[in-house]
Design a protein around this motif. Structure first.
Motif, PDB file in Angstrom:
ATOM      1  N   GLU A   1       0.828  -1.203   0.000  1.00  0.00           N
ATOM      2  CA  GLU A   1       0.000   0.000   0.000  1.00  0.00           C
ATOM      3  C   GLU A   1       0.867   1.259   0.000  1.00  0.00           C
ATOM      4  O   GLU A   1       0.573   2.231  -0.714  1.00  0.00           O
ATOM      5  N   VAL A   2       1.927   1.246   0.793  1.00  0.00           N
ATOM      6  CA  VAL A   2       2.828   2.402   0.832  1.00  0.00           C
ATOM      7  C   VAL A   2       3.435   2.627  -0.547  1.00  0.00           C
ATOM      8  O   VAL A   2       3.472   3.766  -1.052  1.00  0.00           O
ATOM      9  N   ASP A   3       3.902   1.553  -1.184  1.00  0.00           N
ATOM     10  CA  ASP A   3       4.521   1.677  -2.511  1.00  0.00           C
ATOM     11  C   ASP A   3       3.515   2.190  -3.537  1.00  0.00           C
ATOM     12  O   ASP A   3       3.869   2.997  -4.410  1.00  0.00           O
ATOM     13  N   HIS A   4       2.281   1.719  -3.441  1.00  0.00           N
ATOM     14  CA  HIS A   4       1.245   2.129  -4.401  1.00  0.00           C
ATOM     15  C   HIS A   4       0.976   3.627  -4.319  1.00  0.00           C
ATOM     16  O   HIS A   4       0.988   4.330  -5.353  1.00  0.00           O
ATOM     17  N   TYR A   5       0.757   4.147  -3.120  1.00  0.00           N
ATOM     18  CA  TYR A   5       0.436   5.564  -2.987  1.00  0.00           C
ATOM     19  C   TYR A   5       1.674   6.453  -3.164  1.00  0.00           C
ATOM     20  O   TYR A   5       1.552   7.603  -3.579  1.00  0.00           O
ATOM     21  N   HIS A   6       2.828   5.893  -2.893  1.00  0.00           N
ATOM     22  CA  HIS A   6       4.062   6.620  -3.183  1.00  0.00           C
ATOM     23  C   HIS A   6       4.225   6.781  -4.694  1.00  0.00           C
ATOM     24  O   HIS A   6       4.623   7.857  -5.174  1.00  0.00           O
ATOM     25  N   ARG A   7       3.898   5.751  -5.440  1.00  0.00           N
ATOM     26  CA  ARG A   7       3.973   5.825  -6.902  1.00  0.00           C
ATOM     27  C   ARG A   7       2.949   6.832  -7.442  1.00  0.00           C
ATOM     28  O   ARG A   7       3.266   7.632  -8.337  1.00  0.00           O
ATOM     29  N   LEU A   8       1.747   6.827  -6.880  1.00  0.00           N
ATOM     30  CA  LEU A   8       0.743   7.807  -7.294  1.00  0.00           C
ATOM     31  C   LEU A   8       1.210   9.235  -6.997  1.00  0.00           C
ATOM     32  O   LEU A   8       0.959  10.157  -7.785  1.00  0.00           O
ATOM     33  N   TYR A   9       1.897   9.387  -5.876  1.00  0.00           N
ATOM     34  CA  TYR A   9       2.395  10.722  -5.519  1.00  0.00           C
ATOM     35  C   TYR A   9       3.439  11.189  -6.525  1.00  0.00           C
ATOM     36  O   TYR A   9       3.402  12.344  -6.982  1.00  0.00           O
ATOM     37  N   MET A  10       4.389  10.332  -6.877  1.00  0.00           N
ATOM     38  CA  MET A  10       5.423  10.719  -7.835  1.00  0.00           C
ATOM     39  C   MET A  10       4.807  11.042  -9.202  1.00  0.00           C
ATOM     40  O   MET A  10       5.239  11.987  -9.873  1.00  0.00           O
ATOM     41  N   GLU A  11       3.795  10.273  -9.601  1.00  0.00           N
ATOM     42  CA  GLU A  11       3.110  10.561 -10.862  1.00  0.00           C
ATOM     43  C   GLU A  11       2.394  11.908 -10.797  1.00  0.00           C
ATOM     44  O   GLU A  11       2.416  12.686 -11.761  1.00  0.00           O
ATOM     45  N   GLY A  12       1.773  12.199  -9.644  1.00  0.00           N
ATOM     46  CA  GLY A  12       1.085  13.481  -9.480  1.00  0.00           C
ATOM     47  C   GLY A  12       2.050  14.650  -9.487  1.00  0.00           C
ATOM     48  O   GLY A  12       1.758  15.710 -10.061  1.00  0.00           O
ATOM     49  N   LEU A  13       3.225  14.456  -8.886  1.00  0.00           N
ATOM     50  CA  LEU A  13       4.245  15.508  -8.863  1.00  0.00           C
ATOM     51  C   LEU A  13       4.764  15.787 -10.268  1.00  0.00           C
ATOM     52  O   LEU A  13       4.909  16.949 -10.677  1.00  0.00           O
ATOM     53  N   SER A  14       5.038  14.734 -11.028  1.00  0.00           N
ATOM     54  CA  SER A  14       5.515  14.890 -12.396  1.00  0.00           C
ATOM     55  C   SER A  14       4.476  15.584 -13.267  1.00  0.00           C
ATOM     56  O   SER A  14       4.799  16.485 -14.061  1.00  0.00           O
ATOM     57  N   LYS A  15       3.223  15.191 -13.116  1.00  0.00           N
ATOM     58  CA  LYS A  15       2.142  15.818 -13.887  1.00  0.00           C
ATOM     59  C   LYS A  15       2.008  17.294 -13.537  1.00  0.00           C
ATOM     60  O   LYS A  15       1.846  18.147 -14.421  1.00  0.00           O
ATOM     61  N   LEU A  16       2.104  17.611 -12.253  1.00  0.00           N
ATOM     62  CA  LEU A  16       2.011  19.009 -11.809  1.00  0.00           C
ATOM     63  C   LEU A  16       3.128  19.842 -12.434  1.00  0.00           C
ATOM     64  O   LEU A  16       2.882  20.957 -12.924  1.00  0.00           O
ATOM     65  N   PHE A  17       4.339  19.319 -12.415  1.00  0.00           N
ATOM     66  CA  PHE A  17       5.485  20.050 -12.967  1.00  0.00           C
ATOM     67  C   PHE A  17       5.284  20.349 -14.444  1.00  0.00           C
ATOM     68  O   PHE A  17       5.438  21.492 -14.895  1.00  0.00           O
ATOM     69  N   HIS A  18       4.922  19.333 -15.211  1.00  0.00           N
ATOM     70  CA  HIS A  18       4.829  19.513 -16.655  1.00  0.00           C
ATOM     71  C   HIS A  18       3.607  20.339 -17.070  1.00  0.00           C
ATOM     72  O   HIS A  18       3.645  21.039 -18.088  1.00  0.00           O
ATOM     73  N   GLN A  19       2.547  20.306 -16.289  1.00  0.00           N
ATOM     74  CA  GLN A  19       1.365  21.099 -16.618  1.00  0.00           C
ATOM     75  C   GLN A  19       1.583  22.586 -16.387  1.00  0.00           C
ATOM     76  O   GLN A  19       0.985  23.419 -17.072  1.00  0.00           O
ATOM     77  N   HIS A  20       2.454  22.946 -15.447  1.00  0.00           N
ATOM     78  CA  HIS A  20       2.574  24.345 -15.044  1.00  0.00           C
ATOM     79  C   HIS A  20       3.936  24.972 -15.337  1.00  0.00           C
ATOM     80  O   HIS A  20       4.120  26.161 -15.075  1.00  0.00           O
ATOM     81  N   LYS A  21       4.873  24.217 -15.869  1.00  0.00           N
ATOM     82  CA  LYS A  21       6.220  24.752 -16.059  1.00  0.00           C
ATOM     83  C   LYS A  21       6.254  25.936 -17.016  1.00  0.00           C
ATOM     84  O   LYS A  21       6.953  26.927 -16.773  1.00  0.00           O
ATOM     85  N   VAL A  22       5.497  25.875 -18.096  1.00  0.00           N
ATOM     86  CA  VAL A  22       5.524  26.964 -19.077  1.00  0.00           C
ATOM     87  C   VAL A  22       4.873  28.219 -18.518  1.00  0.00           C
ATOM     88  O   VAL A  22       5.420  29.328 -18.622  1.00  0.00           O
TER      89      VAL A  22
END
Length: 358
Positions: free
Chosen positions: A324-345
């Motif tokens: 469970e920890v690994d699953h939500y940790h993976r979701l967090y990293m995916e959310g962080l990456s998505k946030l970065f790329h959506q707002h970087k420009v």
């Protein structure tokens, strides 16, 4: 006014070079419309924050030790006795947050210097608690401090009913007097007892802000880099705590944080990097060799935009499994990456910039 103009000339003139991350045109654009007095006050506001970050803790220690050898020795003796016997656990029990300290006018000038801006991408419900992971650490986490330890960036207005609490190295709360300053700003230790208290003993509507990458991430802070490095892959403790108390995870990224200081970057395996890593293991933070735009200490006037992402729903698990920890940790990293790329420009970065998660 003559003296202030002279000081302002010194503050603005020293340390500028062709290596500055900002061109003179951009710097002049950010200060356009500001009076010399306003620029001076902003510079002094940021300078006191930088000096406090670097030297206030050491100054407090030296002062208390010095007083022990003077006729005023009963004062530090009484303080140490009270701190150890009666107040040692206070930082891990929510501290002594004082709203008037968080609303000091000096923080408004501090915000305007860069400037710092808080951006909301989704609602945070005051009926829930959240764990906000803030990236990157940068040299001094200017964006996180402005947005979550002061009221200058309007967190309470942007997220009605929510209370932000920045958590930092627990060792800072063992420093006499300095600990009082931190607690007044609502800052708490990033220790398990502290997180348990904030997420279970203070009701709902708490946003506990953790700078996940910490000292290791600060060593990767470099202006102008087209690859932005965050340290998250092996840091899963915050996910486990979120699961234990059913607190949703929220990725946060401060665009511009890495542009505030020039840093000497030592390559992996070099003597300089080995010394930094050794110091970090012993003391808890890494010594960075950096220089700012003015007087070496003042950071560049680079906009810092702190973007709060969408919550990642997390169920409550009293004893979460590693899966469970690994699953939500993976979701967090995916959310962080998505946030970065959506707002970087929109936050001033070219489309070609990338995020590297290590």
């Amino acid at each position: 006014m003559i003296w202030s103009k002279c000081v302002l000339h010194v503050l603005c003139g020293l340390g500028e070079s062709a290596s500055s991350p900002l061109s003179s045109e951009k710097r002049s654009g950010m200060t356009e419309g500001k009076s010399q007095w306003k620029e001076f006050v902003e510079a002094v506001s940021v300078l006191q924050w930088v000096l406090s970050f670097l030297f206030l803790g050491l100054t407090c220690i030296v002062l208390m030790v010095y007083l022990m050898f003077t006729s005023l020795w009963p004062l530090p003796a009484l303080y140490f006795t009270w701190m150890v016997l009666a107040d040692w656990q206070t930082p891990e029990r929510g501290g002594r947050k004082m709203t008037f300290v968080r609303r000091w006018r000096i923080w408004d000038h501090y915000r305007d210097y860069f400037p710092v801006k808080l951006v909301k991408t989704a609602e945070l419900s005051p009926d829930k608690n959240y764990v906000l992971g803030c990236h990157p650490h940068g040299i001094m986490s200017a964006g996180a401090f402005s947005c979550f330890s002061t009221e200058s960036s309007g967190f309470a207005q942007t997220f009605p009913g929510m209370r932000a609490r920045l958590v930092v190295l627990a060792g800072m709360f063992r420093i006499p007097l300095f600990r009082e300053y931190l607690m007044c700003a609502g800052i708490c230790p990033v220790s398990r007892p502290s997180l348990v208290h904030l997420l279970s003993k203070t009701g709902k509507g708490n946003a506990v802000v953790i700078i996940i990458g910490g000292a290791a991430e600060s060593l990767s802070s470099c202006p102008g880099a087209n690859t932005h490095t965050v340290v998250v892959k092996d840091r899963k403790g915050f996910v486990r705590v979120a699961l234990e108390f059913g607190a949703d995870l929220v990725p946060v990224y401060s665009f511009g944080e890495n542009e505030l200081f020039q840093q000497v970057i030592f390559s992996d395996g070099s003597l300089g990097r080995r010394l930094q890593d050794l110091f970090k293991r012993i003391v808890g933070f890494a010594p960075c060799l950096f220089v700012g735009e003015r007087m070496a200490f003042l950071p560049y006037r680079t906009p810092v935009t702190t973007v709060v992402g969408s919550p990642i729903p997390v169920p409550r698990r009293v004893t979460p499994t590693q899966e469970e920890v690994d699953h939500y940790h993976r979701l967090y990293m995916e959310g962080l990456s998505k946030l970065f790329h959506q707002h970087k420009v929109s936050c001033g970065l070219p489309e070609s910039h990338k995020l590297r998660i290590i």
